[in-house]
Design an enzyme around this catalytic site. Structure first.
Site, PDB file in Angstrom:
ATOM      1  N   ILE A  23     -70.791  54.850 -34.323  1.00 15.36           N
ATOM      2  CA  ILE A  23     -69.777  53.801 -34.472  1.00 15.36           C
ATOM      3  C   ILE A  23     -68.777  54.113 -35.574  1.00 15.36           C
ATOM      4  CG2 ILE A  23     -70.905  51.809 -33.425  1.00 15.36           C
ATOM      5  CD1 ILE A  23     -72.120  51.095 -36.064  1.00 15.36           C
ATOM      6  N   GLY A  24     -68.981  55.168 -36.279  1.00 10.20           N
ATOM      7  CA  GLY A  24     -67.985  55.538 -37.295  1.00 10.20           C
ATOM      8  C   GLY A  24     -68.504  56.667 -38.147  1.00 10.20           C
ATOM      9  N   GLY A  26     -67.649  58.622 -42.173  1.00  8.55           N
ATOM     10  CA  GLY A  26     -66.854  58.785 -43.382  1.00  8.55           C
ATOM     11  C   GLY A  26     -66.965  60.225 -43.837  1.00  8.55           C
ATOM     12  N   VAL A  31     -72.307  56.859 -38.916  1.00  2.46           N
ATOM     13  CA  VAL A  31     -72.965  55.565 -38.724  1.00  2.46           C
ATOM     14  C   VAL A  31     -73.241  55.369 -37.228  1.00  2.46           C
ATOM     15  CG1 VAL A  31     -72.815  53.079 -39.124  1.00  2.46           C
ATOM     16  CG2 VAL A  31     -71.689  54.665 -40.708  1.00  2.46           C
ATOM     17  N   LYS A  46     -76.869  54.261 -41.173  1.00  2.00           N
ATOM     18  CA  LYS A  46     -75.925  55.203 -41.768  1.00  2.00           C
ATOM     19  C   LYS A  46     -76.714  56.444 -42.172  1.00  2.00           C
ATOM     20  CE  LYS A  46     -72.441  55.452 -45.361  1.00  2.00           C
ATOM     21  NZ  LYS A  46     -71.434  54.693 -46.066  1.00  2.00           N
ATOM     22  N   ASP A 141     -65.784  51.502 -54.584  1.00  2.00           N
ATOM     23  CA  ASP A 141     -65.180  52.018 -53.349  1.00  2.00           C
ATOM     24  C   ASP A 141     -64.657  50.872 -52.484  1.00  2.00           C
ATOM     25  OD1 ASP A 141     -64.345  54.063 -51.716  1.00  2.00           O
ATOM     26  OD2 ASP A 141     -66.291  54.394 -50.774  1.00  2.00           O
TER      27      ASP A 141
HETATM   28  N1  LIG Z   1     -73.130  48.087 -40.712  1.00  2.00           N
HETATM   29  C1  LIG Z   1     -72.123  48.489 -39.926  1.00  2.00           C
HETATM   30  N2  LIG Z   1     -71.859  47.849 -38.768  1.00  2.00           N
HETATM   31  C2  LIG Z   1     -70.838  48.241 -37.971  1.00  2.00           C
HETATM   32  N3  LIG Z   1     -70.000  49.266 -38.250  1.00  2.00           N
HETATM   33  C3  LIG Z   1     -70.209  49.950 -39.393  1.00  2.00           C
HETATM   34  C4  LIG Z   1     -71.277  49.606 -40.290  1.00  2.00           C
HETATM   35  N4  LIG Z   1     -71.232  50.450 -41.348  1.00  2.00           N
HETATM   36  C5  LIG Z   1     -70.192  51.264 -41.119  1.00  2.00           C
HETATM   37  N5  LIG Z   1     -69.562  50.979 -39.950  1.00  2.00           N
HETATM   38  C6  LIG Z   1     -68.398  51.664 -39.357  1.00  2.00           C
HETATM   39  O1  LIG Z   1     -68.480  53.031 -39.671  1.00  2.00           O
HETATM   40  C7  LIG Z   1     -67.313  53.447 -40.399  1.00  2.00           C
HETATM   41  C8  LIG Z   1     -67.692  54.544 -41.353  1.00  2.00           C
HETATM   42  O2  LIG Z   1     -68.524  54.013 -42.361  1.00  2.00           O
HETATM   43  P1  LIG Z   1     -68.808  54.812 -43.683  1.00  2.00           P
HETATM   44  O3  LIG Z   1     -69.373  53.860 -44.663  1.00  2.00           O
HETATM   45  O4  LIG Z   1     -69.564  56.042 -43.402  1.00  2.00           O
HETATM   46  O5  LIG Z   1     -67.404  55.371 -44.016  1.00  2.00           O
HETATM   47  P2  LIG Z   1     -66.280  54.931 -45.020  1.00  2.00           P
HETATM   48  O6  LIG Z   1     -66.816  53.989 -46.051  1.00  2.00           O
HETATM   49  O7  LIG Z   1     -65.113  54.484 -44.206  1.00  2.00           O
HETATM   50  O8  LIG Z   1     -65.939  56.324 -45.659  1.00  2.00           O
HETATM   51  P3  LIG Z   1     -66.574  56.984 -46.949  1.00  2.00           P
HETATM   52  O9  LIG Z   1     -68.064  56.875 -46.827  1.00  2.00           O
HETATM   53  O10 LIG Z   1     -66.075  58.362 -46.836  1.00  2.00           O
HETATM   54  O11 LIG Z   1     -66.007  56.216 -48.106  1.00  2.00           O
HETATM   55  C9  LIG Z   1     -66.799  52.175 -41.067  1.00  2.00           C
HETATM   56  O12 LIG Z   1     -65.439  52.260 -41.399  1.00  2.00           O
HETATM   57  C10 LIG Z   1     -67.109  51.135 -39.981  1.00  2.00           C
HETATM   58  O13 LIG Z   1     -66.067  51.113 -39.006  1.00  2.00           O
END
Ligand SMILES: Nc1ncnc2c1ncn2[C@@H]1O[C@H](COP(=O)(O)OP(=O)(O)OP(=O)(O)O)[C@@H](O)[C@H]1O
Length: 379
Positions: A23-24, A26, A31, A46, A141
């Site tokens: 679903i995503g 970073g 995730v 994650k 962050d």
């Molecule tokens: N608990 C969750 N439920 C639904 N979607 C999620 C959840 N956690 C993260 N995501 C999705 O996954 C994406 C990536 O999350 P992640 O925390 O890895 O990246 P980030 O915070 O955008 O980047 P970074 O970790 O590099 O700062 C988020 O932007 C969101 O769209």
């Protein structure tokens, strides 16, 4: 294999989780939507790649995981459980079905949200920050990508705790003269070693996030990271513009200006900011935020939705490349400044890619983490 542990409701046994679609992702994590098999609950998992999180000390991660269990606020996304599987740290969280504000903007609101939704989202986020700051924590962050939404319009601030400490444990930033993070949201004092920073750094990031929600992107987001760093330190703080941002209220503009003050001692605390008129009039999120999920009105041009989708995909790719290029850095501030001074104000920003490359090359491969020997170490 380590001893099973986790919350009473969610085990720390990876075979209890069936990973579904991604679903995503970073800079260092992917995730997944997942099913927790014992209860059939839908959760988000994650998976942080420990090899890509330089500077991580597993003791810090373990300590932070314990702290995380004490975090309990309706606007802070909690971790049900966290444990190490092979070379990944798995963090099990509630699944937020509408994803992040960043995701929402990229797919449906490329120019940002309307003020009523922004006010509600920011107010909920600020309640989360107020709570974390009272507990003595700094989030470090705050950005639209870390503000998650669900079907009911619930707003939760994510990425505090285990994953945050992967980057920012202890006094690493100050003591080592290095920092890791996404520079667009970073407060000037965080960029300058020796200055020292505190929870007011989150208030700066919060102000940048407000601009991000208003415009669909953070200020300076088109510039290479080193340029962002210099502009943040040297230029006047970004603002909502009197002329270009006419659709936004005076209250909104004033609130942003209060957050984006370079002198951290002059920035309000989260508690004080919550009393600002902009937030006093904010609607409950179940009204204004839910509106963001309403189906979009049909567009006259039938090709448009496809174009929008393509643009969103391209943006997501470039955003992830951009994030991969900067979030995972552990760069030396003096090195950065020396290189940034070579970039002139009138430089074509497309030159940024080469700058990025030369910067990475000069930094070399700094892997500070010791991968665990135990394939499933429970935190
Ligand atoms: N608990 C969750 N439920 C639904 N979607 C999620 C959840 N956690 C993260 N995501 C999705 O996954 C994406 C990536 O999350 P992640 O925390 O890895 O990246 P980030 O915070 O955008 O980047 P970074 O970790 O590099 O700062 C988020 O932007 C969101 O769209």
């Amino acid at each position: 294999m380590g001893k099973m542990q986790g919350t009473r409701s969610h085990s720390a046994n990876p075979s209890d989780y069936q990973l579904l679609e991604e679903i995503g992702h970073g800079a260092t994590a992917t995730v997944y939507k997942a099913i927790y098999l014992p209860s059939k609950d839908v959760v988000a998992v994650k998976c942080l790649d420990l090899d890509r999180c330089s500077g991580t000390n597993l003791d810090d991660v373990r300590r932070e995981a314990q702290t995380l269990r004490l975090i309990d606020h309706p606007n802070v996304l909690r971790a049900y459980s966290s444990f190490v599987v092979d070379r990944n740290l798995w963090v099990v969280m509630p699944f937020m079905s509408k994803g992040s504000c960043l995701h929402r903007m990229k797919t449906a609101y490329p120019d940002g949200f309307e003020e009523a939704a922004i006010a509600s989202i920011l107010k909920e986020t600020l309640k989360a920050l107020d709570y974390l700051h009272r507990q003595g924590h700094i989030h470090r962050d705050v950005k639209a990508g870390n503000i998650l939404l669900d079907n009911n319009g619930t707003v939760k601030l994510a990425d505090f705790g285990v994953s945050a400490c992967m980057f920012d444990s202890g006094d690493r930033q100050r003591s080592r003269n290095t920092f890791v993070g996404t520079p667009c949201w970073m407060a000037p004092e965080v960029m300058q070693p020796g200055t020292g920073y505190n929870s007011k750094a989150d208030i700066w990031s919060f102000g940048i996030t407000a601009l991000e929600l208003a415009h669909g992107h953070a200020p300076f987001s088109n510039y290479p990271p080193m340029k962002v760093l210099l502009m943040t330190i040297q230029n006047a703080p970004p603002r909502l513009d009197q002329d270009c941002d006419k659709k936004f209220s005076k209250f909104f503009k004033d609130m942003v200006a209060m957050c984006l003050v370079k002198d951290q001692t002059k920035r309000p605390t989260a508690e004080k900011l919550l009393k600002h008129s902009f937030f006093k009039h904010a609607k409950p999120p179940e009204l204004s935020v839910k509106k963001l999920f309403a189906p979009m009105p049909p567009l006259c041009n039938p090709v448009k939705p496809l174009q929008l989708q393509e643009a969103a995909q391209q943006e997501a790719t470039s955003q992830s490349q951009y994030q991969r290029g900067i979030s995972a850095w552990n760069f030396d501030i003096e090195d950065l400044k020396a290189q940034a001074s070579l970039v002139h104000d009138d430089d074509d920003i497309h030159g940024g890619k080469d700058d990025d490359r030369s910067m990475k090359a000069s930094l070399g491969d700094k892997k500070l983490i010791q991968p665990p020997h135990d394939p499933m170490l429970v935190l």
